[in-house]
Structure formats: C-alpha cells, structure tokens
Design a protein around this motif. Structure first.
Motif, PDB file in Angstrom:
ATOM      1  N   LYS A   1       0.827  -1.214   0.000  1.00 17.46           N
ATOM      2  CA  LYS A   1       0.000   0.000   0.000  1.00 17.46           C
ATOM      3  C   LYS A   1       0.851   1.250   0.000  1.00 17.46           C
ATOM      4  O   LYS A   1       2.005   1.229   0.426  1.00 17.46           O
ATOM      5  CB  LYS A   1      -0.909  -0.019   1.232  1.00 17.46           C
TER       6      LYS A   1
ATOM      7  N   THR B   1       1.505   0.310   6.859  1.00 12.15           N
ATOM      8  CA  THR B   1       2.848   0.301   7.439  1.00 12.15           C
ATOM      9  C   THR B   1       3.478  -1.060   7.242  1.00 12.15           C
ATOM     10  O   THR B   1       4.666  -1.237   7.416  1.00 12.15           O
ATOM     11  CB  THR B   1       2.787   0.567   8.958  1.00 12.15           C
TER      12      THR B   1
ATOM     13  N   PHE C   1      -8.961 -15.175   5.924  1.00 13.86           N
ATOM     14  CA  PHE C   1      -8.050 -15.388   7.042  1.00 13.86           C
ATOM     15  C   PHE C   1      -8.777 -16.257   8.057  1.00 13.86           C
ATOM     16  O   PHE C   1      -9.950 -16.013   8.372  1.00 13.86           O
ATOM     17  CB  PHE C   1      -7.675 -14.054   7.698  1.00 13.86           C
TER      18      PHE C   1
END
Ligand SMILES: Nc1ncnc2c1ncn2[C@@H]1O[C@H](COP(=O)(O)OP(=O)(O)O)[C@@H](O)[C@H]1O
Ligand SMILES: [Mg+2]
Length: 568
Positions: A520, A526, A556
């Motif tokens: 991203k 981050t 997930f």
C-alpha cells in the motif's frame, strides 16, 4: 801442377757438392731467426736445467736486457717457491713422456715481481739418444689470467645472485622436462636438501596434476613463454602448494627447443591472503547490504512510529472525547425518555379533550373549531411523527452510547493481562469502531456461532480483527462482501474473516506476515498489521492462516484454543 820447366801445365780441380750444407745453413738461419723473433720466451738448458741460451723474448719476459741474468742460472730459480714441488713432479713426467705442454706456474721477474706463465718443455737428445738438455717455451699469461679472473668474478657474482635469491630458478630440457639445473631457492621451495637429489629427475614429479604440465608445454610451444602461470605443485614430502611459473624457451640454431628456463614462486600464502581478503570483502558487502536493509527498516519503523504516535494521540483524544460525550449523552438520553413520557401524556390529553368538551353546551361549535385548529397545526401528524422521532432518537442515543463505550474500551491502553472474554462481543465492538471504514465498501455478513468464553487478551484480539477487517475493506475496489464467521470445534475457537477483494498473488503469500511488507501507498499501510497479528495469535497459542485467489478474494482463519492464553 807445375812442370819441370816451372810453368803451369794444368790445374787440378776438386769439387764438392755443398748443396745440402747450404740448405742446412739456410734452415739454421731461418730457425734461429724464428726463435729470436718469436714473442714466446725460448730458453735452452742443459740436462741439469742450467740455462745455456735464450732468445730476446725470454729477456723481455723476465724483465732484463742482459742475457747473463739468465744464462748460467737454474731454471728452477725463476719459479715462485710454492711452485717448486709441482715442478719437480712435472719433471718426472717430463722425463717419462719426453715433453710437457701448457703447464702453468708462477714465476719471478728480475725485479722480484711474480707473474703467471704457461710453459711447454721438450727433451733434447743427440744421435745416440743421450739427453743433451731441454727446450723451454714460456709465455706470459698475465693478461689471460686477468681476463679469466674477471670472467670468474662476474660469473660468481651472477651465480651467488641466482643461488641466494629466494625465488626458485631452474632449467630443464624442455618438453622432456629433465631437470638440469636448480638454484638453492628452488631446493628450499620444494624441500630438497641437495641438488644431487633433484638433477636428472623429471619435472613432472613436482606437479600435482599432469594436465598442468601439458598446458604449460602447449603454451611454451605456441608462444615461447608463460608468465605467472598458476599451477598446483607438490614438495618432496608431498605437501601441495600453489606455484607461479614464469618461463621462456631457449632454442638451438635450428630453432628446436633446448631448454625451458623457469622462475618459480610459492604463492600459497599470497593466495590464501587473497582468498581471505576476498571472503572478508564478501562479508563486508553482505554486512553492507544488511545495514542497508536495516536502515530501510529503521526508516519504515520511524514512519510507523510517527504513525502509531499519531494513532496513540488520537486514541487518547478519542478516550477524552468519549468521556466528554458520555455526560451530555446521558442527560440527553434520559431527557428523551422523559420527553417520550411527556409526549405520551400530551397525546392522551389531546385525545381526551373532545370527550371532555362533549359534556358542555356549544359542543358542536367548539368541536368544529377545535378540529380546525388541530388540523391547522397538523396535531395528529405531529403526534404520530413525534413518537417515531422520539423512538428513533432513543435508538440513536443508545447507539451513540454504545459507540462511545466501545471507543472508550478500544482506546484504553492495552493491559498485559488475560481473562475470560467473549470473542463475538469483541468482534461486535471492533465492527463498531471500523464501521466507517467498511460501510461504503462492503456488506458485512455475520455468522457468529455460540462460543465459550476464551481465556485471552480481548483488547489485543480486537486489534487483530480490526486489522484484518480494514485490510479486507482496502482490498475491495468498489463494493463487495465481508463475511465474519465464528464457531467452536473441540477445544478451539475459529474466526474466519473473508472478503471478495483483489486477492494476494501466490508468490507474495509467504511475505504478508513479514514486518514492513506492504503493497500500500505510504500513509495507508505500514506493513506491520499482519506481523503484529501473528505475534498476538502466537501469544494465545493459536495460528493464523490465509487462503487467497487473485480476483476472487481472501480468507483469514484464526484458531485459538479456548484456554490458549493459559497454555502459553
Ligand atoms: N484481505 C487482503 N486482500 C489482499 N491483500 C491483503 C489482504 N490482507 C493483507 N494483504 C496484503 O498483505 C500486506 C500486508 O498487510 P499488513 O501487514 O496488514 O500491512 P498493511 O495493511 O499496512 O499493508 C498488504 O499490504 C497487502 O498487500
Ligand atoms: Mg493492514
């Protein structure tokens, strides 16, 4: 013959042929001239070596002009004392063989100067083979000796240079490779103690690999030399070492190779140092790369820190704001409840009015007037709408209250403690917080099963759910579905969060849990979310898995043992 009449009657002539004598005289003159004029000293002595005669050259060599300085003296008197012994031995040989050729002695000049001479002596005998003396031909060889000495000195200079140098120098017979000369440096390198051990050997014996020698021969034949060729050699005791050979071919007149003259150096140590240096260099490069990576990570970490600092202050702020909202919210919501009651009462009152008025005269007039006013103020509509408005407000206030509560619990600093908590409630709380992120992107479908309470740090788990939910929303380009499913199986609680987003290419799947891995743009990601999530799930003795298909979506799955936090 004189006649009686005393006159000459005739002459008697006796003739003798003297051609031979004349010839001999001529020869004698020629010979004596030759002896006189030759530059070599010619000395004639009697059988006792007493000088009988000599030529001018003899006078000159011995440094005199007077023949008497020589004649009558003994030949041995002109020899340097240390030569006499040798000369006596030579005399025996002379007597046996009848001559001596090219003997070197040191002789005296008249001025006592000693100088080198080369002597040839022959016996002289008469017709009866009796010894009559000796002819000694002597030549001053001072010049020759000087020349020889200088040649010897120069040869010695180069020999010592070659011998003492710490490099191996050797000569062999070329392609055959028979060693014919080596210096001390060579012996030292190869660990031999004497030249005898080496000379005559074939040079192939010092090669570890015969191919190296073949290669050298090829180059020597083609180019006539090799320069710093690296070969694997072995010492006398078999120890291998790396040698550097520089060699040239020496050819005969016909151009055939006669020798290889070679210089050899043991470069093992240098090679080892080079290799060590090379390894060090590689290590430094690796370290450099690591440093670079670490720096990059540090930079990301710094960005992340700034970001999380921002988040932390927003969190604190949110907690404060939540607290501030809570107060007015509580009186707004309790007031609304009162208002609701009051409105109900007002409604009842208005509804009861016609009945009350019907008991009085002029009722019909009043009733129509009342109805008019009521209609003009749209009282019926207001009453109806007021109720639903109030109900909605109550509901809204409840919702705000819930959000504020969640915000408060979410922005609380994480406590490192575990307790039994309801995962489904955690998910609901998280959904409230991230609702704004999700609502325009996806329809959220919940399938929350009946779960036992799980021993966990629910604040931390909420953080995990939040990241997965935000990731899911960010992966959806336009609008999609986010499905949350929880269920229990044996001792484990399962949480499945799937999206219909862009998916993750197979080659990147193993990277997504790495710290700082993010696709991203800066400010949006981050790259820490999933790595922290994995860490948190591990703290609960659980696992987090991912399945994904590009273009289809991602799921997930988190599995946590009911007593996960305890097992740890
Ligand atoms: N649901 C998902 N769909 C597609 N890609 C995802 C999804 N979740 C995670 N990823 C990929 O994994 C990367 C790492 O995620 P994460 O650790 O949360 O960091 P960040 O979200 O800050 O990029 C993301 O940048 C993204 O490429
Ligand atoms: Mg993320």
């Amino acid at each position: 013959l004189i006649s009686v009449y005393d006159y000459v009657r005739c002459f008697q002539v006796i003739g003798r042929d003297i051609t031979e004598r004349k010839q001999a005289e001529k020869e004698l003159i020629r010979l004596s001239t030759a002896i006189r004029t030759t530059s070599d000293s010619v000395v004639i002595c009697d059988p006792e070596f007493k000088i009988v005669d000599c030529n001018d050259a003899a006078l000159q060599i011995y440094g005199t002009k007077n023949k008497n300085d020589l004649v009558g003296k003994n030949c041995f008197d002109f020899l340097a004392p240390e030569e006499v012994e040798l000369a006596l031995k030579d005399k025996d040989e002379l007597m046996k063989k009848g001559f001596l050729r090219g003997r070197e002695y040191r002789a005296f000049k008249k001025n006592c100067e000693i100088f080198p001479v080369e002597v040839s002596i022959s016996l002289m005998k008469d017709k009866n083979n009796e010894l009559t003396g000796f002819v000694t031909v002597t030549r001053d060889i001072s010049e020759r000796k000087k020349l020889e000495e200088s040649v010897r000195l120069s040869e010695e200079k180069y020999r010592t240079l070659v011998e003492n140098i710490d490099i191996g120098i050797f000569r062999n017979t070329g392609i055959d490779g028979k060693i014919i000369e080596v210096n001390r440096g060579w012996l030292k390198i190869f660990g031999y103690s004497s030249k005898k051990e080496v000379l005559g050997k074939n040079v192939i014996e010092v090669y570890c690999d015969p191919e190296d020698r073949k290669e050298l021969n090829k180059k020597m034949v083609n180019k006539g030399f090799v320069k710093n060729m690296e070969v694997n050699l072995r010492k006398k005791d078999g120890t291998p070492f790396i040698g550097s050979i520089t060699a040239v071919t020496i050819k005969d007149d016909k151009g055939n190779i006669k020798y290889y003259d070679c210089v050899i150096e043991d470069i093992t140590e240098r090679k080892n140092t080079e290799n060590a240096l090379w390894r060090k260099n590689k290590l430094i490069l690796k370290k450099n790369r690591e440093l670079h990576k670490a720096m990059k990570e540090l930079k990301s970490a710094q960005n992340m820190l700034i970001q999380s600092e921002k988040m932390a202050s927003i969190g604190t702020l949110a907690a404060g704001v939540a607290h501030e909202i809570n107060n007015p919210l509580s009186y707004v919501s309790s007031n609304i409840k009162y208002i609701k009651k009051y409105v109900e009462k007002m409604e009842n009152f208005i509804k009861e009015l016609p009945e009350v008025f019907s008991k009085f005269p002029f009722y019909s007039e009043f009733s129509s007037e009342f109805q008019k006013i009521k209609n003009s103020y749209k009282i019926d509509f207001i009453l109806e709408d007021l109720t639903s408005a109030i109900n909605e407000s109550i509901e809204g206030a409840e919702r705000v209250k819930k959000i504020v509560q969640d915000l408060k619990s979410f922005s609380h600093p994480v406590v490192e403690s575990m307790s039994y908590a309801n995962i489904n409630e955690g998910i609901e709380t998280t959904l409230n917080i991230v609702w704004n992120e999700l609502k325009y992107k996806a329809e959220v479908k919940k399938e929350l099963g009946d779960l036992p309470e799980v021993y966990c740090n629910i604040q931390k788990l909420n953080q995990v759910f939040m990241n997965i939910l935000v990731n899911a929303a960010q992966a959806i380009e336009n609008h999609g579905i986010i499905k949350i499913k929880t269920y229990v199986k044996g001792e484990n609680v399962f949480i499945e969060i799937s999206d219909t987003g862009c998916g993750i290419p197979e080659k990147n799947l193993h990277k997504i849990f790495d710290a700082f891995y993010s696709t991203k743009e800066i400010g949006k990601g981050t790259g820490l979310g999933l790595s922290i999530a994995q860490k948190i799930i591990k703290e609960h003795s659980g696992i987090i898995n991912v399945k994904s298909k590009v273009g289809k979506g991602t799921t997930f799955t988190i599995r946590i043992p009911v007593n996960g936090g305890k097992v740890k």
